[in-house]
Motif scaffolding. Structure first.
Motif, short mmCIF file in Angstrom:
data_model
loop_
_atom_site.label_atom_id
_atom_site.label_comp_id
_atom_site.label_asym_id
_atom_site.label_seq_id
_atom_site.Cartn_x
_atom_site.Cartn_y
_atom_site.Cartn_z
N GLY A 1 14.29 13.65 -5.81
CA GLY A 1 13.80 13.30 -4.49
C GLY A 1 12.87 12.96 -3.82
N ALA A 2 11.91 12.90 -4.32
CA ALA A 2 10.84 11.83 -3.44
C ALA A 2 11.48 10.23 -3.36
N TRP B 1 0.88 -0.97 0.03
CA TRP B 1 -0.20 0.07 -0.13
C TRP B 1 0.74 1.12 -0.17
N GLY B 2 1.89 1.58 1.20
CA GLY B 2 3.08 2.04 0.65
C GLY B 2 3.47 2.67 -0.45
N CYS B 3 4.09 1.62 -0.94
CA CYS B 3 4.52 1.85 -1.91
C CYS B 3 3.77 2.60 -3.17
N GLY B 4 2.17 1.74 -3.29
CA GLY B 4 0.96 1.88 -4.08
C GLY B 4 0.93 3.82 -4.00
N LEU B 5 0.88 4.04 -2.78
CA LEU B 5 0.68 5.44 -2.63
C LEU B 5 2.13 5.96 -3.32
N ALA B 6 2.99 5.82 -3.08
CA ALA B 6 4.18 6.84 -3.48
C ALA B 6 4.00 6.42 -4.89
N LEU B 7 4.15 5.58 -4.97
CA LEU B 7 4.15 5.97 -7.49
C LEU B 7 2.71 6.40 -7.65
N THR B 8 2.03 6.50 -6.82
CA THR B 8 0.55 7.51 -7.40
C THR B 8 0.86 9.05 -7.19
N ALA B 9 1.30 9.06 -6.09
CA ALA B 9 2.22 10.75 -5.54
C ALA B 9 2.92 11.13 -6.45
N ALA C 1 10.64 15.09 -1.79
CA ALA C 1 10.41 15.86 -2.93
C ALA C 1 10.52 17.40 -2.89
N GLN C 2 10.35 17.78 -1.48
CA GLN C 2 10.43 19.25 -0.97
C GLN C 2 11.55 19.65 -1.40
N VAL C 3 12.62 19.14 -0.46
CA VAL C 3 13.83 19.18 -1.10
C VAL C 3 14.35 19.54 -2.18
N GLU C 4 13.64 18.34 -2.67
CA GLU C 4 13.98 18.60 -5.25
C GLU C 4 13.61 20.12 -4.96
N LYS C 5 12.22 20.16 -4.64
CA LYS C 5 11.46 21.96 -5.16
C LYS C 5 12.36 22.86 -4.70
N ASN C 6 12.67 22.79 -3.89
CA ASN C 6 13.63 23.65 -3.63
C ASN C 6 15.25 23.99 -4.19
N GLY D 1 10.03 10.16 1.62
CA GLY D 1 9.32 10.87 0.27
C GLY D 1 9.51 12.26 0.14
N VAL D 2 8.12 12.34 1.03
CA VAL D 2 7.45 13.98 1.51
C VAL D 2 8.75 14.81 1.71
#
Length: 149
Positions: free
Chosen positions: A56-57, A9-17, A93-98, A89-90
């Protein structure tokens, strides 16, 4: 069995995000406002890139999962692994965005009706102070385009 389902479930959620973050909306059909004026000022700025690879995520998720796996035992370890992967992952993603920035310009245009507007957009080396320009669109989608000297 429960832990395996949680990991799936966690991997599926990460892939979807990740897939949702990479999606780009298409152009909307309809009318667009066009205004004309002259450039008064151009300031160099850094703006967020339109394209994010999602690395990043992914890297953050892997690192968080590995770190989370170091804690607890049995079911607690599995829960910590999933929580670490999601939090990593969160954070990644934020580090990459910055970090992913591109050169841009904040352009002040004196419109023909006397109103001054400011537009921030990706850098265009062809724009100069004093150029006659057209502003296509409005809001975050507004762009300054050179029409003449």
């Amino acid at each position: 069995m429960l832990i395996q389902r949680m990991l799936q479930w966690g991997c599926g959620l990460a892939l979807t995000a990740l897939l949702v973050a990479c999606a780009q909306p298409g152009p909307a059909a309809g009318e667009a406002q066009v205004r004309y004026g002259r450039i008064n000022r151009i300031d160099a700025v850094q703006i967020e890139s339109e394209a994010h690879l999602g690395l990043g995520a992914v890297i953050g998720g892997v690192a968080g999962g590995v770190l989370g796996h170091q804690f607890g035992g049995g079911t607690g370890r599995d829960v910590a692994t999933v929580a670490g992967a999601l939090a990593g992952g969160v954070a990644g993603a934020q580090v990459e965005k910055n970090q992913v920035k591109q050169p841009g310009q904040h352009i002040i245009v004196q419109l023909n009706d006397g109103v001054a507007v400011g537009i921030t957009q990706a850098a265009d080396p062809n724009l100069r102070v004093g150029d006659r320009v057209r502003i296509d669109g409005s809001g975050n989608g507004a762009r300054v385009v050179r029409t003449g000297p």
